[in-house]
Motif scaffolding. Structure first.
Motif, mmCIF file in Angstrom:
data_model
loop_
_atom_site.group_PDB
_atom_site.id
_atom_site.type_symbol
_atom_site.label_atom_id
_atom_site.label_comp_id
_atom_site.label_asym_id
_atom_site.label_seq_id
_atom_site.Cartn_x
_atom_site.Cartn_y
_atom_site.Cartn_z
ATOM 1 N N VAL A 45 -44.006 28.821 -36.205
ATOM 2 C CA VAL A 45 -43.531 30.192 -36.064
ATOM 3 C C VAL A 45 -44.651 30.989 -35.389
ATOM 4 O O VAL A 45 -45.767 31.019 -35.889
ATOM 5 N N LYS A 46 -44.307 31.610 -34.266
ATOM 6 C CA LYS A 46 -45.345 32.282 -33.484
ATOM 7 C C LYS A 46 -45.031 33.748 -33.272
ATOM 8 O O LYS A 46 -43.925 34.100 -32.847
ATOM 9 N N GLN A 47 -45.997 34.590 -33.567
ATOM 10 C CA GLN A 47 -45.907 35.994 -33.238
ATOM 11 C C GLN A 47 -47.068 36.261 -32.291
ATOM 12 O O GLN A 47 -48.224 36.259 -32.694
ATOM 13 N N ASN A 48 -46.755 36.447 -31.036
ATOM 14 C CA ASN A 48 -47.795 36.471 -30.007
ATOM 15 C C ASN A 48 -48.447 37.834 -29.812
ATOM 16 O O ASN A 48 -49.435 37.933 -29.087
ATOM 17 N N SER A 49 -47.894 38.862 -30.451
ATOM 18 C CA SER A 49 -48.497 40.185 -30.321
ATOM 19 C C SER A 49 -49.202 40.540 -31.619
ATOM 20 O O SER A 49 -48.545 40.813 -32.624
ATOM 21 N N PRO A 50 -50.529 40.565 -31.631
ATOM 22 C CA PRO A 50 -51.244 40.908 -32.869
ATOM 23 C C PRO A 50 -51.002 42.347 -33.301
ATOM 24 O O PRO A 50 -51.047 42.649 -34.491
ATOM 25 N N SER A 51 -50.756 43.238 -32.315
ATOM 26 C CA SER A 51 -50.530 44.631 -32.669
ATOM 27 C C SER A 51 -49.563 45.284 -31.692
ATOM 28 O O SER A 51 -49.388 44.821 -30.557
ATOM 29 N N LEU A 52 -48.946 46.372 -32.174
ATOM 30 C CA LEU A 52 -47.973 47.103 -31.368
ATOM 31 C C LEU A 52 -48.054 48.565 -31.778
ATOM 32 O O LEU A 52 -48.013 48.879 -32.972
ATOM 33 N N SER A 53 -48.162 49.446 -30.809
ATOM 34 C CA SER A 53 -48.226 50.876 -31.070
ATOM 35 C C SER A 53 -46.976 51.545 -30.502
ATOM 36 O O SER A 53 -46.637 51.350 -29.324
ATOM 37 N N VAL A 54 -46.289 52.334 -31.335
ATOM 38 C CA VAL A 54 -45.025 52.969 -30.946
ATOM 39 C C VAL A 54 -45.050 54.420 -31.410
ATOM 40 O O VAL A 54 -45.569 54.743 -32.490
ATOM 41 N N GLN A 55 -44.456 55.268 -30.615
ATOM 42 C CA GLN A 55 -44.404 56.676 -30.985
ATOM 43 C C GLN A 55 -43.302 56.905 -32.032
ATOM 44 O O GLN A 55 -42.215 56.282 -31.976
ATOM 45 N N GLU A 56 -43.567 57.799 -32.956
ATOM 46 C CA GLU A 56 -42.588 58.155 -33.984
ATOM 47 C C GLU A 56 -41.277 58.565 -33.335
ATOM 48 O O GLU A 56 -41.249 59.296 -32.338
ATOM 49 N N GLY A 57 -40.173 58.049 -33.894
ATOM 50 C CA GLY A 57 -38.861 58.385 -33.376
ATOM 51 C C GLY A 57 -38.342 57.397 -32.344
ATOM 52 O O GLY A 57 -37.124 57.334 -32.093
ATOM 53 N N GLY B 113 -33.610 18.803 -51.937
ATOM 54 C CA GLY B 113 -34.511 18.699 -53.086
ATOM 55 C C GLY B 113 -34.929 20.031 -53.648
ATOM 56 O O GLY B 113 -35.630 20.080 -54.669
ATOM 57 N N GLY B 114 -34.520 21.121 -53.009
ATOM 58 C CA GLY B 114 -34.819 22.450 -53.530
ATOM 59 C C GLY B 114 -36.044 23.098 -52.927
ATOM 60 O O GLY B 114 -36.344 24.253 -53.211
ATOM 61 N N ALA B 115 -36.783 22.366 -52.071
ATOM 62 C CA ALA B 115 -37.977 22.965 -51.462
ATOM 63 C C ALA B 115 -37.543 24.011 -50.444
ATOM 64 O O ALA B 115 -36.767 23.710 -49.537
ATOM 65 N N ASP B 116 -37.999 25.231 -50.629
ATOM 66 C CA ASP B 116 -37.636 26.298 -49.695
ATOM 67 C C ASP B 116 -38.805 27.240 -49.467
ATOM 68 O O ASP B 116 -38.629 28.452 -49.347
ATOM 69 N N GLY B 117 -39.998 26.667 -49.390
ATOM 70 C CA GLY B 117 -41.158 27.478 -49.082
ATOM 71 C C GLY B 117 -41.064 28.051 -47.682
ATOM 72 O O GLY B 117 -40.465 27.454 -46.787
ATOM 73 N N LEU B 118 -41.621 29.237 -47.503
ATOM 74 C CA LEU B 118 -41.547 29.926 -46.225
ATOM 75 C C LEU B 118 -42.666 29.473 -45.288
ATOM 76 O O LEU B 118 -43.785 29.203 -45.721
ATOM 77 N N THR B 119 -42.336 29.412 -43.989
ATOM 78 C CA THR B 119 -43.323 29.182 -42.936
ATOM 79 C C THR B 119 -43.500 30.500 -42.202
ATOM 80 O O THR B 119 -42.536 31.014 -41.630
ATOM 81 N N PHE B 120 -44.700 31.032 -42.234
ATOM 82 C CA PHE B 120 -44.963 32.358 -41.692
ATOM 83 C C PHE B 120 -45.635 32.298 -40.325
ATOM 84 O O PHE B 120 -46.389 31.377 -40.016
ATOM 85 N N GLY B 121 -45.390 33.351 -39.511
ATOM 86 C CA GLY B 121 -46.199 33.604 -38.331
ATOM 87 C C GLY B 121 -47.470 34.333 -38.731
ATOM 88 O O GLY B 121 -47.696 34.619 -39.910
ATOM 89 N N LYS B 122 -48.300 34.658 -37.731
ATOM 90 C CA LYS B 122 -49.581 35.307 -38.020
ATOM 91 C C LYS B 122 -49.457 36.800 -38.271
ATOM 92 O O LYS B 122 -50.386 37.431 -38.754
ATOM 93 N N GLY B 123 -48.318 37.368 -37.939
ATOM 94 C CA GLY B 123 -48.111 38.782 -38.189
ATOM 95 C C GLY B 123 -48.374 39.660 -36.980
ATOM 96 O O GLY B 123 -49.145 39.313 -36.081
ATOM 97 N N THR B 124 -47.697 40.823 -36.958
ATOM 98 C CA THR B 124 -47.908 41.850 -35.943
ATOM 99 C C THR B 124 -48.176 43.156 -36.663
ATOM 100 O O THR B 124 -47.384 43.562 -37.518
ATOM 101 N N HIS B 125 -49.286 43.803 -36.315
ATOM 102 C CA HIS B 125 -49.634 45.082 -36.931
ATOM 103 C C HIS B 125 -48.949 46.186 -36.139
ATOM 104 O O HIS B 125 -49.298 46.448 -34.980
ATOM 105 N N LEU B 126 -47.961 46.826 -36.759
ATOM 106 C CA LEU B 126 -47.226 47.918 -36.132
ATOM 107 C C LEU B 126 -47.871 49.248 -36.511
ATOM 108 O O LEU B 126 -48.074 49.525 -37.700
ATOM 109 N N ILE B 127 -48.169 50.042 -35.501
ATOM 110 C CA ILE B 127 -48.774 51.357 -35.719
ATOM 111 C C ILE B 127 -47.825 52.393 -35.145
ATOM 112 O O ILE B 127 -47.509 52.356 -33.942
ATOM 113 N N ILE B 128 -47.352 53.300 -35.990
ATOM 114 C CA ILE B 128 -46.461 54.365 -35.554
ATOM 115 C C ILE B 128 -47.304 55.624 -35.359
ATOM 116 O O ILE B 128 -47.902 56.133 -36.308
#
Lengths: 115, 115
Positions: free
Chosen positions: A4-16, A98-113
């Motif tokens: 699972v890949k999140q290629n943008s470490p951060s994202l800045s967006v204006q409110e609204g 077998g009931g295994a349902d652990g999540l596989t995560f990406g590295k995350g994206t820091h959203l700044i509003i």
């Protein structure tokens, strides 16, 4: 190998405005895709999910789109609010007999509003 | 409804020492997960319990990590001996039945620093 890949470490967006967070995956066997939101010093909290057999799921200001042919999903937040500033994790899981349902995560994206 | 509780919140130890983390899941939740989140990465599943049985421990470094959930309620994760690369946030999560569609609820995590 990152499934699972999140290629943008951060994202800045204006409110609204619209925030669009992207995620790509490599494993075709994933059954569900999820988005989690994380504030500093807290654990991740569930935001929205989508089954692999659907292409869209909507919950209030949050919509997740799934493009299986491209192995890509995106989270749209409209309109963006200051409280949306957080780290967003894309995650996936495979439902096994077998009931295994652990999540596989990406590295995350820091959203700044921005006001 | 009380959330997932974890303690301690912070721990600093020297390499080769041992350490233990405790987790109390949401009341009635049968499934409990331990995740490791290294700085800059997404959480990685270490082990999943269904009641007091292990469902998945394929990513647990068994030479130094151990976990138990003796009575099917709270759980302990132990590291012995710790290495520098074990510095991370250790997150505990729980879900009602662990059936893939059940939401995983995360605790605030324990931040471990190994010097």
């Amino acid at each position: 190998d990152q499934q699972v890949k999140q290629n943008s470490p951060s994202l800045s967006v204006q409110e609204g405005r619209i925030s669009i967070l992207n995620c790509d995956y490599t494993n075709s066997m994933f059954d569900y895709f999820l988005w989690y939101k994380k504030y500093p010093a807290e654990g991740p909290t569930f935001l929205i999910s989508i089954s692999s057999i659907k292409d869209k799921n909507e919950d209030g200001r949050f919509t997740v789109f799934l493009n299986k042919s491209a192995k890509h999903l995106s989270l749209h937040i409209v309109p963006s609010q200051p409280g949306d500033s957080a780290v967003y994790f894309c995650a996936s899981l495979t439902v096994s007999g077998g009931g295994a349902d652990g999540l596989t995560f990406g590295k995350g994206t820091h959203l700044i509003i921005q006001p | 409804e009380a959330g997932v509780a974890q303690s301690p919140r912070y721990k600093i130890i020297e390499k080769r020492q041992s350490v233990a983390f405790w987790c109390n899941p949401i009341s009635g939740h049968a499934t409990l997960y331990w995740y490791q989140q290294i700085l800059g990465q997404g959480p990685k599943l270490l082990i999943q319990f269904q009641n007091n049985g292990v469902v998945d421990d394929s990513q647990l470094p068994k030479d130094r990590f151990s976990a138990e959930r003796l009575k099917g309620v709270d759980s302990t994760l132990k590291i012995q001996p710790a290495k520098l690369e074990d510095s991370a946030v250790y997150l505990c999560a729980s879900s009602l039945m662990g059936q893939g569609t059940d939401t995983q609820y995360f605790g605030p995590g324990t931040r471990l620093t190994v010097l």
